[in-house]
Scaffold this motif. Structure first.
Motif, PDB file in Angstrom:
ATOM      1  N   MET A   1       0.845  -1.186   0.000  1.00  0.00           N
ATOM      2  CA  MET A   1       0.000   0.000   0.000  1.00  0.00           C
ATOM      3  C   MET A   1       0.886   1.244   0.000  1.00  0.00           C
ATOM      4  SD  MET A   1      -3.030   0.935   2.728  1.00  0.00           S
ATOM      5  CE  MET A   1      -3.550  -0.771   2.740  1.00  0.00           C
ATOM      6  N   GLN A   2       0.794   2.020  -1.046  1.00  0.00           N
ATOM      7  CA  GLN A   2       1.663   3.180  -1.222  1.00  0.00           C
ATOM      8  C   GLN A   2       0.905   4.475  -0.909  1.00  0.00           C
ATOM      9  OE1 GLN A   2       3.223   3.028  -5.179  1.00  0.00           O
ATOM     10  NE2 GLN A   2       4.155   1.007  -4.920  1.00  0.00           N
ATOM     11  N   HIS A   3       1.670   5.470  -0.471  1.00  0.00           N
ATOM     12  CA  HIS A   3       1.044   6.740  -0.112  1.00  0.00           C
ATOM     13  C   HIS A   3       0.335   7.379  -1.301  1.00  0.00           C
ATOM     14  CE1 HIS A   3       0.920  11.146   0.551  1.00  0.00           C
ATOM     15  NE2 HIS A   3       0.523  10.770   1.752  1.00  0.00           N
ATOM     16  N   ARG A   4       0.902   7.228  -2.487  1.00  0.00           N
ATOM     17  CA  ARG A   4       0.287   7.838  -3.678  1.00  0.00           C
ATOM     18  C   ARG A   4      -1.084   7.222  -3.954  1.00  0.00           C
ATOM     19  NH1 ARG A   4       0.777  12.789  -5.730  1.00  0.00           N
ATOM     20  NH2 ARG A   4       0.868  12.875  -8.016  1.00  0.00           N
ATOM     21  N   GLN A   5      -1.236   5.930  -3.682  1.00  0.00           N
ATOM     22  CA  GLN A   5      -2.533   5.281  -3.846  1.00  0.00           C
ATOM     23  C   GLN A   5      -3.554   5.851  -2.857  1.00  0.00           C
ATOM     24  OE1 GLN A   5      -1.368   1.277  -3.095  1.00  0.00           O
ATOM     25  NE2 GLN A   5      -0.529   0.908  -5.147  1.00  0.00           N
ATOM     26  N   LEU A   6      -3.115   5.995  -1.613  1.00  0.00           N
ATOM     27  CA  LEU A   6      -4.001   6.562  -0.591  1.00  0.00           C
ATOM     28  C   LEU A   6      -4.352   8.018  -0.905  1.00  0.00           C
ATOM     29  CD1 LEU A   6      -2.284   5.120   2.598  1.00  0.00           C
ATOM     30  CD2 LEU A   6      -4.426   4.347   1.576  1.00  0.00           C
ATOM     31  N   GLU A   7      -3.392   8.749  -1.459  1.00  0.00           N
ATOM     32  CA  GLU A   7      -3.639  10.141  -1.832  1.00  0.00           C
ATOM     33  C   GLU A   7      -4.701  10.222  -2.913  1.00  0.00           C
ATOM     34  OE1 GLU A   7      -1.088  14.130  -3.138  1.00  0.00           O
ATOM     35  OE2 GLU A   7      -0.151  12.138  -3.193  1.00  0.00           O
ATOM     36  N   ALA A   8      -4.638   9.307  -3.886  1.00  0.00           N
ATOM     37  CA  ALA A   8      -5.634   9.285  -4.957  1.00  0.00           C
ATOM     38  C   ALA A   8      -7.023   8.960  -4.393  1.00  0.00           C
ATOM     39  CB  ALA A   8      -5.241   8.259  -6.023  1.00  0.00           C
ATOM     40  N   PHE A   9      -7.083   7.966  -3.514  1.00  0.00           N
ATOM     41  CA  PHE A   9      -8.353   7.603  -2.877  1.00  0.00           C
ATOM     42  C   PHE A   9      -8.916   8.778  -2.086  1.00  0.00           C
ATOM     43  CE2 PHE A   9     -10.326   5.587   1.013  1.00  0.00           C
ATOM     44  CZ  PHE A   9     -11.532   5.275   0.405  1.00  0.00           C
ATOM     45  N   HIS A  10      -8.082   9.418  -1.306  1.00  0.00           N
ATOM     46  CA  HIS A  10      -8.506  10.574  -0.513  1.00  0.00           C
ATOM     47  C   HIS A  10      -9.002  11.695  -1.414  1.00  0.00           C
ATOM     48  CE1 HIS A  10      -7.863  14.237   2.003  1.00  0.00           C
ATOM     49  NE2 HIS A  10      -8.326  13.444   2.976  1.00  0.00           N
TER      50      HIS A  10
ATOM     51  N   ALA B   1      -4.400   8.141 -14.611  1.00  0.00           N
ATOM     52  CA  ALA B   1      -3.443   7.838 -13.550  1.00  0.00           C
ATOM     53  C   ALA B   1      -4.157   7.655 -12.213  1.00  0.00           C
ATOM     54  CB  ALA B   1      -2.393   8.940 -13.444  1.00  0.00           C
ATOM     55  N   VAL B   2      -5.171   8.496 -11.957  1.00  0.00           N
ATOM     56  CA  VAL B   2      -5.944   8.354 -10.728  1.00  0.00           C
ATOM     57  C   VAL B   2      -6.687   7.023 -10.722  1.00  0.00           C
ATOM     58  CG1 VAL B   2      -7.879   9.273  -9.379  1.00  0.00           C
ATOM     59  CG2 VAL B   2      -6.192  10.833 -10.370  1.00  0.00           C
ATOM     60  N   SER B   3      -7.323   6.682 -11.849  1.00  0.00           N
ATOM     61  CA  SER B   3      -8.049   5.406 -11.933  1.00  0.00           C
ATOM     62  C   SER B   3      -7.112   4.229 -11.697  1.00  0.00           C
ATOM     63  CB  SER B   3      -8.716   5.289 -13.303  1.00  0.00           C
ATOM     64  OG  SER B   3      -9.681   6.312 -13.480  1.00  0.00           O
ATOM     65  N   ARG B   4      -5.909   4.305 -12.246  1.00  0.00           N
ATOM     66  CA  ARG B   4      -4.945   3.221 -12.063  1.00  0.00           C
ATOM     67  C   ARG B   4      -4.543   3.095 -10.596  1.00  0.00           C
ATOM     68  NH1 ARG B   4       0.228   3.683 -11.587  1.00  0.00           N
ATOM     69  NH2 ARG B   4       0.257   5.779 -12.502  1.00  0.00           N
ATOM     70  N   LEU B   5      -4.310   4.219  -9.926  1.00  0.00           N
ATOM     71  CA  LEU B   5      -3.932   4.179  -8.515  1.00  0.00           C
ATOM     72  C   LEU B   5      -5.054   3.601  -7.648  1.00  0.00           C
ATOM     73  CD1 LEU B   5      -2.159   7.660  -8.323  1.00  0.00           C
ATOM     74  CD2 LEU B   5      -1.061   5.435  -7.945  1.00  0.00           C
ATOM     75  N   ILE B   6      -6.315   3.954  -7.970  1.00  0.00           N
ATOM     76  CA  ILE B   6      -7.453   3.403  -7.234  1.00  0.00           C
ATOM     77  C   ILE B   6      -7.535   1.898  -7.425  1.00  0.00           C
ATOM     78  CG2 ILE B   6      -9.974   3.372  -7.055  1.00  0.00           C
ATOM     79  CD1 ILE B   6      -8.730   5.828  -5.798  1.00  0.00           C
ATOM     80  N   ALA B   7      -7.339   1.456  -8.664  1.00  0.00           N
ATOM     81  CA  ALA B   7      -7.396   0.015  -8.949  1.00  0.00           C
ATOM     82  C   ALA B   7      -6.288  -0.727  -8.209  1.00  0.00           C
ATOM     83  CB  ALA B   7      -7.284  -0.208 -10.464  1.00  0.00           C
ATOM     84  N   GLU B   8      -5.112  -0.137  -8.161  1.00  0.00           N
ATOM     85  CA  GLU B   8      -4.001  -0.774  -7.441  1.00  0.00           C
ATOM     86  C   GLU B   8      -4.303  -0.866  -5.944  1.00  0.00           C
ATOM     87  OE1 GLU B   8      -0.690   1.665  -8.394  1.00  0.00           O
ATOM     88  OE2 GLU B   8      -0.388   0.804 -10.402  1.00  0.00           O
TER      89      GLU B   8
END
Length: 299
Positions: free
Chosen positions: A1-10, A31-38
């Motif tokens: 779980m990466q901070h960038r993924q959490l940032e996108a979710f937030h 890029a946001v959709s990809r981070l959410i999926a990850e």
């Protein structure tokens, strides 16, 4: 779980869409959709339902967001702390004082301290002694000045001052003709009292009781400055901490020693088990210099 993924979710949760989230993050919408999926793959449950092209948070996603939001609040506090360090690079100093010392002594120390440390950010709270003790123990304050009714267990403390109380009265009061005030002179006299839990008030009451005098209190207040102000404008008199007298003009209030002496004690408090910062030591030195100079000591 990466901070960038959490940032996108937030960002999606607070903005309502991946498009707006992308604008907040300065990235593309894919890029946001990809981070959410990850992130969904990492947590192994769906964060959003896709409804007519929109992302709708799932119940699990809403629960997860509560935790994520708390972590981002912590990050916001870290960013604020970093900004303070950047903007006030030489540091900050958090001081709490009881009202008596906060009337003149502590402001005078602040002026002297700022002359030597103009870039230091100072926070000064005037509050109850118990709140000061608890704040120092919890690390909210670097230095506290509190009356002696506090429990000093759990903080580092040292006696700061120990002054005999004075009786404050209006200039036209009958007691003005006496050089000192004794318990017998206060028999039947309207009194302005400090709060019953105040140690000096308790010592004063004990002195009256020992002399066979029953105090006639008409007003109670936790502030010695308020005792002075009430004495100026009425027929009652009261015992005050000498630290407050600097803010009153001599022609407005008359002060007389009380015998037997009733002492007002104040302690310097520091966080426990912590080395004092250079700024805390320097400010303490200014306080001590003013105390030793006797500028705020009864005449």
């Amino acid at each position: 779980m990466q901070h960038r993924q959490l940032e996108a979710f937030h960002a999606v949760m607070i903005s309502g869409s991946t498009v707006r989230a992308a604008e907040l993050m300065n990235v593309t919408q894919p890029a946001v959709s990809r981070l959410i999926a990850e992130l969904e793959k990492e947590v192994r449950f769906a964060l959003f339902d896709r409804v007519r092209g929109r992302l709708v948070p799932t119940q699990e996603g809403q629960l997860f967001f509560r935790e994520v939001a708390q972590s981002f609040k912590g990050l916001d506090r870290l960013r604020a702390a970093a900004a303070n360090i950047r903007d006030f690079g030489t540091g900050t100093l958090r001081i709490a004082s009881l009202a008596a010392a906060g009337a003149a002594l502590v402001p005078a120390a602040v002026r002297g301290f700022r002359a030597a440390h103009p870039d230091v950010r100072i926070t000064l709270h005037i509050t109850w002694s118990t709140a000061i003790r608890n704040g120092v123990a919890d690390g909210q304050y670097d230095i506290g000045i509190a009356a002696d009714e506090i429990d000093r267990v759990g903080v580092d403390s040292q006696l700061f001052c120990n002054y005999p109380g004075l009786i404050a009265m209006p200039p036209d009061h009958p007691l003005v003709r006496h050089d000192t005030i004794t318990p017998k002179l206060l028999e039947g006299c309207p009194l302005i009292g400090l709060a019953p839990e105040d140690r000096a008030r308790q010592r004063f009451d004990a002195a009256l009781s020992e002399a066979g005098v029953t105090p006639h209190y008409v007003v109670d207040t936790p502030s010695a400055a308020t005792v002075c102000a009430l004495a100026v404008s009425g027929d009652a008199v009261g015992l005050v901490n000498p630290l407050v007298i600097e803010q009153f003009r001599r022609e407005d209030v008359v002060l007389r020693p009380f015998l037997p002496r009733v002492m007002f004690r104040a302690y310097l408090l520091f966080p426990p088990n912590a080395q004092k910062s250079r700024l805390a030591l320097d400010f303490t030195a200014h306080l001590m210099a003013l105390r030793n100079a006797g500028a705020h000591r009864p005449g």
